[in-house]
Scaffold this motif. Structure first.
Motif, PDB file in Angstrom:
ATOM      1  N   PRO A  43     -18.325  -9.455  -2.880  1.00  0.00           N
ATOM      2  CA  PRO A  43     -18.181  -8.302  -3.462  1.00  0.00           C
ATOM      3  C   PRO A  43     -16.960  -7.685  -2.722  1.00  0.00           C
ATOM      4  CG  PRO A  43     -20.042  -7.799  -2.101  1.00  0.00           C
ATOM      5  CD  PRO A  43     -19.961  -9.462  -2.268  1.00  0.00           C
ATOM      6  N   PRO A  44     -15.906  -6.876  -3.387  1.00  0.00           N
ATOM      7  CA  PRO A  44     -14.672  -6.483  -2.893  1.00  0.00           C
ATOM      8  C   PRO A  44     -15.287  -5.329  -1.882  1.00  0.00           C
ATOM      9  CG  PRO A  44     -14.311  -6.686  -5.081  1.00  0.00           C
ATOM     10  CD  PRO A  44     -15.940  -6.819  -4.760  1.00  0.00           C
ATOM     11  N   SER A  45     -14.230  -4.927  -0.711  1.00  0.00           N
ATOM     12  CA  SER A  45     -14.389  -4.101   0.186  1.00  0.00           C
ATOM     13  C   SER A  45     -14.519  -2.782  -0.450  1.00  0.00           C
ATOM     14  CB  SER A  45     -13.365  -3.953   1.048  1.00  0.00           C
ATOM     15  OG  SER A  45     -13.090  -5.103   2.011  1.00  0.00           O
ATOM     16  N   ILE A  46     -15.429  -1.906   0.069  1.00  0.00           N
ATOM     17  CA  ILE A  46     -15.526  -0.460  -0.630  1.00  0.00           C
ATOM     18  C   ILE A  46     -14.999   0.411   0.634  1.00  0.00           C
ATOM     19  CG2 ILE A  46     -16.971   1.291  -1.398  1.00  0.00           C
ATOM     20  CD1 ILE A  46     -18.886  -0.733  -2.568  1.00  0.00           C
ATOM     21  N   LEU A  47     -13.790   0.873   0.372  1.00  0.00           N
ATOM     22  CA  LEU A  47     -13.317   1.764   1.342  1.00  0.00           C
ATOM     23  C   LEU A  47     -12.915   3.475   0.986  1.00  0.00           C
ATOM     24  CD1 LEU A  47     -10.925  -0.685   2.725  1.00  0.00           C
ATOM     25  CD2 LEU A  47     -13.048  -0.297   3.681  1.00  0.00           C
ATOM     26  N   ASN A  48     -13.132   3.546  -0.438  1.00  0.00           N
ATOM     27  CA  ASN A  48     -12.929   4.600  -1.052  1.00  0.00           C
ATOM     28  C   ASN A  48     -14.120   5.611  -1.439  1.00  0.00           C
ATOM     29  OD1 ASN A  48     -13.714   3.025  -2.996  1.00  0.00           O
ATOM     30  ND2 ASN A  48     -11.952   3.440  -4.252  1.00  0.00           N
ATOM     31  N   CYS A  49     -15.296   5.584  -0.758  1.00  0.00           N
ATOM     32  CA  CYS A  49     -16.520   6.144  -0.763  1.00  0.00           C
ATOM     33  C   CYS A  49     -16.717   6.758   0.455  1.00  0.00           C
ATOM     34  CB  CYS A  49     -17.667   5.241  -1.339  1.00  0.00           C
ATOM     35  SG  CYS A  49     -19.101   6.191  -1.507  1.00  0.00           S
ATOM     36  N   SER A  50     -17.073   8.083   0.380  1.00  0.00           N
ATOM     37  CA  SER A  50     -17.366   8.867   1.717  1.00  0.00           C
ATOM     38  C   SER A  50     -18.767   8.629   2.343  1.00  0.00           C
ATOM     39  CB  SER A  50     -16.993  10.249   1.426  1.00  0.00           C
ATOM     40  OG  SER A  50     -17.855  10.812   0.653  1.00  0.00           O
ATOM     41  N   ILE A  51     -19.730   8.168   1.448  1.00  0.00           N
ATOM     42  CA  ILE A  51     -21.059   7.957   2.040  1.00  0.00           C
ATOM     43  C   ILE A  51     -21.552   6.462   2.129  1.00  0.00           C
ATOM     44  CG2 ILE A  51     -21.687  10.311   1.047  1.00  0.00           C
ATOM     45  CD1 ILE A  51     -23.049   8.944  -0.884  1.00  0.00           C
ATOM     46  N   ILE A  52     -20.770   5.411   1.622  1.00  0.00           N
ATOM     47  CA  ILE A  52     -21.182   4.090   1.569  1.00  0.00           C
ATOM     48  C   ILE A  52     -19.614   3.395   1.736  1.00  0.00           C
ATOM     49  CG2 ILE A  52     -21.766   2.281   0.286  1.00  0.00           C
ATOM     50  CD1 ILE A  52     -23.624   3.954  -1.444  1.00  0.00           C
ATOM     51  N   LYS A  53     -19.633   2.713   2.864  1.00  0.00           N
ATOM     52  CA  LYS A  53     -18.582   1.616   3.496  1.00  0.00           C
ATOM     53  C   LYS A  53     -19.095   0.380   3.219  1.00  0.00           C
ATOM     54  CE  LYS A  53     -15.929   5.322   4.272  1.00  0.00           C
ATOM     55  NZ  LYS A  53     -14.844   5.545   3.617  1.00  0.00           N
ATOM     56  N   LEU A  54     -18.366  -0.711   2.513  1.00  0.00           N
ATOM     57  CA  LEU A  54     -18.546  -2.151   2.789  1.00  0.00           C
ATOM     58  C   LEU A  54     -17.218  -2.589   3.345  1.00  0.00           C
ATOM     59  CD1 LEU A  54     -20.276  -4.661   2.225  1.00  0.00           C
ATOM     60  CD2 LEU A  54     -19.282  -4.702  -0.220  1.00  0.00           C
ATOM     61  N   GLU A  55     -17.433  -3.179   4.599  1.00  0.00           N
ATOM     62  CA  GLU A  55     -16.236  -3.698   5.247  1.00  0.00           C
ATOM     63  C   GLU A  55     -16.657  -5.077   5.772  1.00  0.00           C
ATOM     64  OE1 GLU A  55     -14.562  -0.124   7.846  1.00  0.00           O
ATOM     65  OE2 GLU A  55     -16.693  -0.037   7.846  1.00  0.00           O
ATOM     66  N   TYR A  56     -15.469  -5.778   6.072  1.00  0.00           N
ATOM     67  CA  TYR A  56     -15.787  -7.182   6.313  1.00  0.00           C
ATOM     68  C   TYR A  56     -15.131  -7.336   7.732  1.00  0.00           C
ATOM     69  CZ  TYR A  56     -17.471  -8.051   1.902  1.00  0.00           C
ATOM     70  OH  TYR A  56     -18.033  -7.857   0.658  1.00  0.00           O
ATOM     71  N   ARG A  57     -15.478  -8.314   8.614  1.00  0.00           N
ATOM     72  CA  ARG A  57     -14.838  -8.534   9.893  1.00  0.00           C
ATOM     73  C   ARG A  57     -14.871 -10.137  10.371  1.00  0.00           C
ATOM     74  NH1 ARG A  57     -14.115  -3.925   9.663  1.00  0.00           N
ATOM     75  NH2 ARG A  57     -14.356  -2.164  11.068  1.00  0.00           N
ATOM     76  N   LEU A  58     -13.881 -10.563  10.795  1.00  0.00           N
ATOM     77  CA  LEU A  58     -13.577 -11.929  11.396  1.00  0.00           C
ATOM     78  C   LEU A  58     -14.064 -12.000  12.746  1.00  0.00           C
ATOM     79  CD1 LEU A  58     -12.955 -14.964  11.171  1.00  0.00           C
ATOM     80  CD2 LEU A  58     -10.590 -14.270  11.611  1.00  0.00           C
ATOM     81  N   LYS A  59     -14.949 -12.666  13.168  1.00  0.00           N
ATOM     82  CA  LYS A  59     -15.445 -12.476  14.594  1.00  0.00           C
ATOM     83  C   LYS A  59     -15.001 -14.007  15.367  1.00  0.00           C
ATOM     84  CE  LYS A  59     -19.635 -12.478  15.890  1.00  0.00           C
ATOM     85  NZ  LYS A  59     -21.010 -11.849  16.430  1.00  0.00           N
ATOM     86  N   VAL A  60     -14.395 -14.335  16.229  1.00  0.00           N
ATOM     87  CA  VAL A  60     -13.938 -15.548  16.883  1.00  0.00           C
ATOM     88  C   VAL A  60     -14.664 -15.265  18.263  1.00  0.00           C
ATOM     89  CG1 VAL A  60     -12.099 -17.088  17.679  1.00  0.00           C
ATOM     90  CG2 VAL A  60     -11.960 -15.974  15.617  1.00  0.00           C
ATOM     91  N   GLN A  61     -15.357 -16.094  18.722  1.00  0.00           N
ATOM     92  CA  GLN A  61     -15.861 -16.007  20.167  1.00  0.00           C
ATOM     93  C   GLN A  61     -15.849 -17.260  20.840  1.00  0.00           C
ATOM     94  OE1 GLN A  61     -19.638 -14.521  19.288  1.00  0.00           O
ATOM     95  NE2 GLN A  61     -20.776 -16.329  18.723  1.00  0.00           N
ATOM     96  N   LEU A  62     -15.792 -17.184  22.142  1.00  0.00           N
ATOM     97  CA  LEU A  62     -15.973 -18.563  23.089  1.00  0.00           C
ATOM     98  C   LEU A  62     -17.369 -18.523  23.772  1.00  0.00           C
ATOM     99  CD1 LEU A  62     -12.828 -18.201  25.191  1.00  0.00           C
ATOM    100  CD2 LEU A  62     -13.102 -19.401  22.820  1.00  0.00           C
TER     101      LEU A  62
END
Length: 365
Positions: free
Chosen positions: A259-278
């Motif tokens: 699903p696309p990111s949801i950034l335009n709602c003040s009570i629900i946020k759907l965000e994505y992150r890329l994590k690179v770890q050693l």
């Protein structure tokens, strides 16, 4: 029972049965009666709304509920209203069809979303009001995907992060991790390219790991409920101790059903992150996190993919050579929030007693 059927339905405008800003939704309210009856009003409503609710316990006797609502648009239209002096309208026996057309506003509206804690619904509703009787209601939901906001700051800018790490447990030395991506915004199905530069000046080997994960935030009454889930994982070959700087490139294809990111709602946020770890044994990992914004595919992109899929099917149906390859089946992914296509209906019969109403606009609400 006087009312045999009271329902509302709409027509799909594409194969995915998905709507976006500015689209017209055409449908009909169906009322079927077994005998003549009087009604006070028939009301059509289109509404977009978000809601979150969850429970938390702070001891045996302290249980609290946090909730919040947010409304984006609500349009009401009287299909039928009182026309007689006694405040009623007579409906004859039989099947009656009341067409409607509604245009989704062009303003910023979050996409459809559903979880156990929060949801964003877009629905069509019809209410039948009768004197001295309970109001009868019927409703249906449609899937709305907001157009990608290309004005988001940094959407097409390269992303960069770095992390230095000292190895103290069962080893010594330092490590350095630099991570680069070409941009922050990606369409569903697009390839995300990651470049990682690793300097291992320690006496321990280290293995790079790559993770794409989602972060769901629910906010109500000054509190937040957080849910984090991994989507894709991958890893690379280990970097040996006291080695020179090693640069590696990793590619990740964004799932088309994500699903696309949801950034335009003040009570629900759907965000994505890329994590690179050693990954360092017996020691906290060194990690870099970069923001990723998932944009919906455009209709043109979907049409190109559809045409490409048809060409592949046509090729697979051609006679195979002596040593052909077995055709692989299609992926088993389920499209996000795909609503079932409404049943195919014959064109509604002419309804002379009641006029057809114009398009209902909601942009000025």
């Amino acid at each position: 029972m006087t009312i045999k059927n009271f329902s509302i339905e709409y027509d799909a405008i594409n194969n995915d049965n998905v709507f976006t800003n500015g689209d017209e939704i055409k449908g009909r309210i169906i009322l079927e009666t077994s005998k003549e009856m009087k009604i006070q009003a028939l009301v059509f409503t289109a509404k977009g709304k978000a809601r979150v609710v969850w429970h938390e316990s702070y001891g045996q006797y302290d249980h609290r509920v946090y909730w919040a609502d947010e409304k984006y648009y609500e349009v009401k239209h009287h299909i039928l209203r009182e026309a007689r002096q006694d405040g009623s309208e007579v409906i004859r026996q039989g099947r009656h069809v009341f067409p409607f057309t509604f245009r989704i506003p062009h303003k910023r509206i979050p996409s459809s979303f559903k979880s156990s804690i929060g949801k964003i619904n877009h629905k069509l509703k019809a209410e039948l009001k009768q004197s001295m009787k309970l109001t009868k209601t019927t409703k249906t939901y449609f899937t709305f995907v907001s157009k990608g906001d290309m004005d988001t700051a940094g959407l097409l800018d390269p992303q960069y992060g770095c992390k230095d790490k000292k190895v103290k447990v069962f080893g010594s030395g330092t490590m350095c991790l630099d991570v680069h991506t070409n941009k922050m915004g990606y369409q569903q199905g697009e390839v995300l390219q990651i470049m990682a530069e690793i300097k291992n000046n320690s006496n321990r080997s280290v293995k790079p790991k790559f993770t794409l994960y989602e972060k769901k935030s629910f906010l109500a009454q000054g509190h937040r409920k957080l849910n984090i889930q991994d989507i894709l994982k991958d890893k690379a070959e280990a970097v040996e101790p006291s080695s020179s700087t090693k640069t590696m490139t990793k590619t990740i294809t964004i799932p088309t059903e994500l699903p696309p990111s949801i950034l335009n709602c003040s009570i629900i946020k759907l965000e994505y992150r890329l994590k690179v770890q050693l990954d360092i044994k017996y020691s906290p990992n060194a990690e870099v996190k970069l923001p990723i914004i998932i944009l919906p595919r455009t209709q043109a992109t979907k049409q190109q993919e559809h045409n490409h899929h048809r060409q592949q099917q046509q090729r697979s149906q051609q006679p195979a050579a002596a040593y052909g390859f077995e055709t692989l089946g299609a992926s088993n992914y389920t499209t996000w929030n795909r609503a079932a296509n409404p049943p195919t209906m014959d064109p509604p019969p002419p309804y002379e007693e009641y006029p057809l109403y114009p398009v209902i606009y909601a942009d000025n609400l």
